[in-house]
Design an enzyme around this catalytic site. Structure first.
Site, PDB file in Angstrom:
ATOM      1  N   GLU A  91     125.619 -14.847  38.495  1.00  0.00           N
ATOM      2  CA  GLU A  91     127.074 -14.735  38.526  1.00  0.00           C
ATOM      3  C   GLU A  91     127.526 -13.627  39.450  1.00  0.00           C
ATOM      4  O   GLU A  91     126.893 -12.577  39.535  1.00  0.00           O
ATOM      5  CB  GLU A  91     127.560 -14.312  37.136  1.00  0.00           C
ATOM      6  CG  GLU A  91     127.847 -15.432  36.202  1.00  0.00           C
ATOM      7  CD  GLU A  91     128.318 -14.890  34.848  1.00  0.00           C
ATOM      8  OE1 GLU A  91     128.093 -15.607  33.879  1.00  0.00           O
ATOM      9  OE2 GLU A  91     128.896 -13.799  34.783  1.00  0.00           O
ATOM     10  N   CYS A 104     131.525  -7.646  41.680  1.00  0.00           N
ATOM     11  CA  CYS A 104     130.446  -7.329  40.746  1.00  0.00           C
ATOM     12  C   CYS A 104     129.270  -8.245  41.094  1.00  0.00           C
ATOM     13  O   CYS A 104     129.382  -9.466  41.018  1.00  0.00           O
ATOM     14  CB  CYS A 104     130.964  -7.568  39.328  1.00  0.00           C
ATOM     15  SG  CYS A 104     129.756  -7.239  38.062  1.00  0.00           S
ATOM     16  N   CYS A 111     116.995 -10.601  33.035  1.00  0.00           N
ATOM     17  CA  CYS A 111     116.718  -9.161  33.037  1.00  0.00           C
ATOM     18  C   CYS A 111     115.628  -8.888  32.023  1.00  0.00           C
ATOM     19  O   CYS A 111     115.621  -9.455  30.925  1.00  0.00           O
ATOM     20  CB  CYS A 111     117.972  -8.374  32.670  1.00  0.00           C
ATOM     21  SG  CYS A 111     117.708  -6.580  32.699  1.00  0.00           S
ATOM     22  N   CYS A 115     118.562  -5.641  26.551  1.00  0.00           N
ATOM     23  CA  CYS A 115     119.491  -4.909  25.684  1.00  0.00           C
ATOM     24  C   CYS A 115     120.057  -5.858  24.629  1.00  0.00           C
ATOM     25  O   CYS A 115     120.328  -7.029  24.901  1.00  0.00           O
ATOM     26  CB  CYS A 115     120.620  -4.287  26.498  1.00  0.00           C
ATOM     27  SG  CYS A 115     120.012  -3.095  27.701  1.00  0.00           S
ATOM     28  N   CYS A 118     123.518  -7.682  25.302  1.00  0.00           N
ATOM     29  CA  CYS A 118     123.721  -8.254  26.640  1.00  0.00           C
ATOM     30  C   CYS A 118     123.193  -9.681  26.687  1.00  0.00           C
ATOM     31  O   CYS A 118     122.022  -9.924  26.375  1.00  0.00           O
ATOM     32  CB  CYS A 118     123.015  -7.390  27.675  1.00  0.00           C
ATOM     33  SG  CYS A 118     123.058  -8.090  29.334  1.00  0.00           S
ATOM     34  N   GLY A 165     121.097  -8.475  35.679  1.00  0.00           N
ATOM     35  CA  GLY A 165     119.873  -7.799  36.112  1.00  0.00           C
ATOM     36  C   GLY A 165     119.969  -6.297  36.151  1.00  0.00           C
ATOM     37  O   GLY A 165     121.049  -5.722  36.118  1.00  0.00           O
ATOM     38  N   GLU A 166     118.789  -5.682  36.219  1.00  0.00           N
ATOM     39  CA  GLU A 166     118.694  -4.222  36.301  1.00  0.00           C
ATOM     40  C   GLU A 166     118.354  -3.879  37.762  1.00  0.00           C
ATOM     41  O   GLU A 166     117.213  -4.064  38.200  1.00  0.00           O
ATOM     42  CB  GLU A 166     117.600  -3.733  35.332  1.00  0.00           C
ATOM     43  CG  GLU A 166     117.197  -2.284  35.487  1.00  0.00           C
ATOM     44  CD  GLU A 166     118.374  -1.311  35.575  1.00  0.00           C
ATOM     45  OE1 GLU A 166     119.191  -1.247  34.659  1.00  0.00           O
ATOM     46  OE2 GLU A 166     118.462  -0.597  36.600  1.00  0.00           O
ATOM     47  N   SER A 197     124.603   0.467  38.846  1.00  0.00           N
ATOM     48  CA  SER A 197     124.625   0.682  37.400  1.00  0.00           C
ATOM     49  C   SER A 197     123.218   0.473  36.867  1.00  0.00           C
ATOM     50  O   SER A 197     122.569  -0.516  37.191  1.00  0.00           O
ATOM     51  CB  SER A 197     125.586  -0.311  36.749  1.00  0.00           C
ATOM     52  OG  SER A 197     125.571  -0.162  35.344  1.00  0.00           O
ATOM     53  N   SER A 219     124.233   3.288  31.927  1.00  0.00           N
ATOM     54  CA  SER A 219     124.615   2.600  30.693  1.00  0.00           C
ATOM     55  C   SER A 219     124.006   3.336  29.518  1.00  0.00           C
ATOM     56  O   SER A 219     122.825   3.178  29.220  1.00  0.00           O
ATOM     57  CB  SER A 219     124.118   1.152  30.753  1.00  0.00           C
ATOM     58  OG  SER A 219     124.771   0.484  31.809  1.00  0.00           O
ATOM     59  N   LEU A 220     124.808   4.131  28.868  1.00  0.00           N
ATOM     60  CA  LEU A 220     124.296   5.017  27.817  1.00  0.00           C
ATOM     61  C   LEU A 220     124.339   4.319  26.448  1.00  0.00           C
ATOM     62  O   LEU A 220     123.323   4.179  25.785  1.00  0.00           O
ATOM     63  CB  LEU A 220     125.121   6.317  27.827  1.00  0.00           C
ATOM     64  CG  LEU A 220     124.546   7.496  27.059  1.00  0.00           C
ATOM     65  CD1 LEU A 220     123.164   7.868  27.569  1.00  0.00           C
ATOM     66  CD2 LEU A 220     125.496   8.702  27.173  1.00  0.00           C
ATOM     67  N   HIS A 221     125.515   3.959  26.018  1.00  0.00           N
ATOM     68  CA  HIS A 221     125.725   3.139  24.815  1.00  0.00           C
ATOM     69  C   HIS A 221     125.386   3.780  23.474  1.00  0.00           C
ATOM     70  O   HIS A 221     125.649   3.168  22.433  1.00  0.00           O
ATOM     71  CB  HIS A 221     124.979   1.792  24.892  1.00  0.00           C
ATOM     72  CG  HIS A 221     125.263   1.023  26.133  1.00  0.00           C
ATOM     73  ND1 HIS A 221     126.540   0.760  26.568  1.00  0.00           N
ATOM     74  CD2 HIS A 221     124.438   0.472  27.060  1.00  0.00           C
ATOM     75  CE1 HIS A 221     126.479   0.068  27.695  1.00  0.00           C
ATOM     76  NE2 HIS A 221     125.228  -0.109  28.020  1.00  0.00           N
ATOM     77  N   ASN A 301     131.738  -7.715  24.845  1.00  0.00           N
ATOM     78  CA  ASN A 301     132.094  -9.106  25.095  1.00  0.00           C
ATOM     79  C   ASN A 301     131.144  -9.979  24.272  1.00  0.00           C
ATOM     80  O   ASN A 301     129.968 -10.079  24.615  1.00  0.00           O
ATOM     81  CB  ASN A 301     131.948  -9.386  26.597  1.00  0.00           C
ATOM     82  CG  ASN A 301     132.382 -10.775  26.949  1.00  0.00           C
ATOM     83  OD1 ASN A 301     133.400 -11.252  26.478  1.00  0.00           O
ATOM     84  ND2 ASN A 301     131.587 -11.434  27.774  1.00  0.00           N
ATOM     85  N   CYS A 344     132.154  -8.124  32.949  1.00  0.00           N
ATOM     86  CA  CYS A 344     131.435  -7.313  33.918  1.00  0.00           C
ATOM     87  C   CYS A 344     131.662  -5.891  33.472  1.00  0.00           C
ATOM     88  O   CYS A 344     132.731  -5.559  32.974  1.00  0.00           O
ATOM     89  CB  CYS A 344     131.995  -7.568  35.311  1.00  0.00           C
ATOM     90  SG  CYS A 344     131.449  -6.392  36.537  1.00  0.00           S
TER      91      CYS A 344
HETATM   92  N1  SAH Z   1     121.456  -3.601  34.192  1.00  0.00           N
HETATM   93  C1  SAH Z   1     122.475  -2.712  34.587  1.00  0.00           C
HETATM   94  C2  SAH Z   1     123.630  -3.379  35.297  1.00  0.00           C
HETATM   95  C3  SAH Z   1     124.087  -4.704  34.772  1.00  0.00           C
HETATM   96  S1  SAH Z   1     124.892  -4.691  33.186  1.00  0.00           S
HETATM   97  C4  SAH Z   1     122.970  -1.887  33.419  1.00  0.00           C
HETATM   98  O1  SAH Z   1     122.608  -2.199  32.279  1.00  0.00           O
HETATM   99  O2  SAH Z   1     123.666  -0.911  33.673  1.00  0.00           O
HETATM  100  C5  SAH Z   1     126.470  -3.971  33.618  1.00  0.00           C
HETATM  101  C6  SAH Z   1     127.177  -3.322  32.450  1.00  0.00           C
HETATM  102  O3  SAH Z   1     127.646  -4.319  31.528  1.00  0.00           O
HETATM  103  C7  SAH Z   1     126.297  -2.369  31.671  1.00  0.00           C
HETATM  104  O4  SAH Z   1     126.965  -1.164  31.386  1.00  0.00           O
HETATM  105  C8  SAH Z   1     126.048  -3.161  30.429  1.00  0.00           C
HETATM  106  O5  SAH Z   1     125.682  -2.333  29.385  1.00  0.00           O
HETATM  107  C9  SAH Z   1     127.343  -3.891  30.216  1.00  0.00           C
HETATM  108  N2  SAH Z   1     127.232  -5.034  29.308  1.00  0.00           N
HETATM  109  C10 SAH Z   1     126.205  -5.869  29.165  1.00  0.00           C
HETATM  110  N3  SAH Z   1     126.480  -6.798  28.232  1.00  0.00           N
HETATM  111  C11 SAH Z   1     127.715  -6.560  27.787  1.00  0.00           C
HETATM  112  C12 SAH Z   1     128.564  -7.185  26.819  1.00  0.00           C
HETATM  113  N4  SAH Z   1     128.171  -8.264  26.137  1.00  0.00           N
HETATM  114  N5  SAH Z   1     129.783  -6.664  26.618  1.00  0.00           N
HETATM  115  C13 SAH Z   1     130.190  -5.585  27.328  1.00  0.00           C
HETATM  116  N6  SAH Z   1     129.437  -4.952  28.252  1.00  0.00           N
HETATM  117  C14 SAH Z   1     128.214  -5.429  28.472  1.00  0.00           C
HETATM  118 FE1  SF4 Z   2     119.582  -5.832  31.650  1.00  0.00          FE
HETATM  119 FE2  SF4 Z   2     121.780  -4.315  32.005  1.00  0.00          FE
HETATM  120 FE3  SF4 Z   2     121.798  -6.482  30.374  1.00  0.00          FE
HETATM  121 FE4  SF4 Z   2     120.457  -4.316  29.643  1.00  0.00          FE
HETATM  122  S1  SF4 Z   2     122.679  -4.463  29.956  1.00  0.00           S
HETATM  123  S2  SF4 Z   2     119.725  -6.425  29.516  1.00  0.00           S
HETATM  124  S3  SF4 Z   2     119.673  -3.605  31.601  1.00  0.00           S
HETATM  125  S4  SF4 Z   2     121.504  -6.485  32.573  1.00  0.00           S
END
Ligand code: SAH
Ligand code: SF4
Length: 388
Positions: A91, A104, A111, A115, A118, A165-166, A197, A219-221, A301, A344
């Site tokens: 995407e 984006c 990936c 996570c 995700c 992806g990462e 990111s 991406s700390l979370h 999301n 995104c």
């Molecule tokens: N892999 C990288 C970049 C892609 S994800 C990373 O993890 O940073 C881009 C961003 O979208 C990250 O901050 C990720 O944590 C966030 N993200 C992933 N899934 C999500 C979801 N379901 N709702 C909101 N944010 C999400």
């Molecule tokens: Fe991969 Fe980023 Fe999704 Fe984590 S949030 S699974 S690192 S794409």
């Protein structure tokens, strides 16, 4: 299979031209045709010698990614699905705002980080995208948008590597793609307007600082390792303290004097007042001085079978307010393109009260925490830098 010229940064293209017995400046001409003008055929390239125009199709091509679908949101957001073969798709999302247009971009099909919140992570890992496949997303979107909006000017002003992806687990393909984004003969984006990111691949953060320092989002979370281990499995390999150390090491090379932290708000999981307190203590206290940063709160999301819910709006606002009052500039991301499910990480944001946070940034600078920046010469743009 012939060589795809989208796979090359300018150095790579120059080396390719030299192999063909062509002068280096031919590479600049080709590069401009491809990236600035969006050419995909050599016979369009009228200032190349005819003999070269005739030779090129037998040795190389400019091969874009097939578009599987395009969805246009009522708010102007556009999402494309590109076919990357073997049943995989990635995407790409365009997010227009008043003062910028952000793309984006995806870096992998699937990936491997996995996570919990995700949907890409839940799909598992298929393969790395090539440099050409990363750039094909920008190449296509930019030239589609120019045509569509009837614009001779650049439409995409910012790129965020926040699609699927990462990116730092596809480092070899990522760096040449970033170089093309920054190259004045191609997209000419400033380093501040290209963001990588990452979920926290510590050694690659250090390499990026040396090879191609662009804006960094992490991406700390979660504010502690126990919680982060369960949300971002990579944390077991690179725990929070190591990640924040890497952020501090990155800053001297970074084009911005702060790191952006992303924090996905998950109902009852990481969104409670104690998490906000811990996060404040962490970001303000790490290494003695804290990490100069801004924080983005991303409403989760939802997707089927995640078992997670987005925090209520009031919880997100309370969390953001605590952070802001504690001196961390905190933005709640607006959701964009909801009707086309264009989630995104980097969406338009509302900054909550930023006075405390601005004061804190000033204090950090005064305390000398703001590192001396070594910014390689920046391609200047006429666009205003964003303030959020
Ligand atoms: N892999 C990288 C970049 C892609 S994800 C990373 O993890 O940073 C881009 C961003 O979208 C990250 O901050 C990720 O944590 C966030 N993200 C992933 N899934 C999500 C979801 N379901 N709702 C909101 N944010 C999400
Ligand atoms: Fe991969 Fe980023 Fe999704 Fe984590 S949030 S699974 S690192 S794409």
């Amino acid at each position: 299979m012939t060589v795809n010229l989208l796979d090359f940064d300018l150095e790579g293209l120059a080396a390719f031209c030299e192999k063909l017995g062509e002068k280096r400046f031919r590479a600049v001409q080709l590069f401009r045709w491809i990236h600035q003008k969006g050419a995909s055929r050599f016979d369009e390239m009228t200032d190349l010698a005819r003999s070269l125009r005739e030779k090129l199709p037998s040795v190389c091509s400019i091969t874009p990614l097939p578009v599987l679908s395009r969805q246009d949101s009522a708010d102007g957001t556009i999402k494309w699905l590109f076919d990357v073969g073997d049943g995989n798709a990635v995407e790409t999302v365009f997010i227009p705002e008043d003062d910028r247009g952000t793309l984006c971009v995806s870096s992998q099909a699937g990936c491997a980080v996995g996570c919990r919140f995700c949907s890409t992570g839940h799909q598992g890992f298929s393969r790395n995208l090539t440099t050409g496949e990363i750039l094909a997303q920008l190449w296509y979107a930019e030239h589609y948008l120019r045509q569509h909006l009837n614009s001779k000017e650049r439409v995409i002003t910012n790129v965020v590597m926040m699609g699927m992806g990462e990116p730092l687990q596809n480092y070899g393909a990522l760096v040449p793609a970033l170089r093309v984004m920054l190259d004045d003969h191609a997209y000419g984006l400033s380093r501040r307007r290209v963001t990588v990111s990452t979920s926290g691949v510590v050694p690659m953060i250090d390499r990026l600082a040396k090879d191609c320092p662009v804006a960094l989002a992490v991406s700390l979370h979660a504010p502690n390792d126990a919680l982060r281990d369960g949300l971002v499995p990579l944390n077991r390999k690179y725990p929070i303290a190591e990640l924040l150390d890497a952020c501090l090491r990155y800053l001297p090379a970074a084009p911005r004097d702060f790191i952006t932290f992303e924090y996905c708000m998950l109902d009852g999981v990481n969104d409670q007042p104690e998490h906000a307190q811990q996060l404040l203590a962490l970001l303000r206290g790490h290494g003695g001085t804290g990490v100069p940063c801004k924080l983005n709160l991303i409403p989760f999301n939802p997707f089927p079978d995640s078992g997670l819910k987005c925090s209520p709006r009031s919880t997100v606002l309370r969390f953001g307010q605590m952070l802001n009052e504690g001196g961390i500039v905190t933005t709640v991301r607006k959701t964009r393109g909801d009707d086309i499910d264009a989630a995104c990480g980097q969406l338009a944001g509302d900054v909550l009260d930023r006075t405390q946070a601005a004061r804190r940034m000033a204090q950090l600078r005064a305390a000398g925490v703001h590192p001396v920046k070594v910014v390689p010469s920046l391609p200047q743009t006429t666009h205003q830098e964003d303030s959020a």
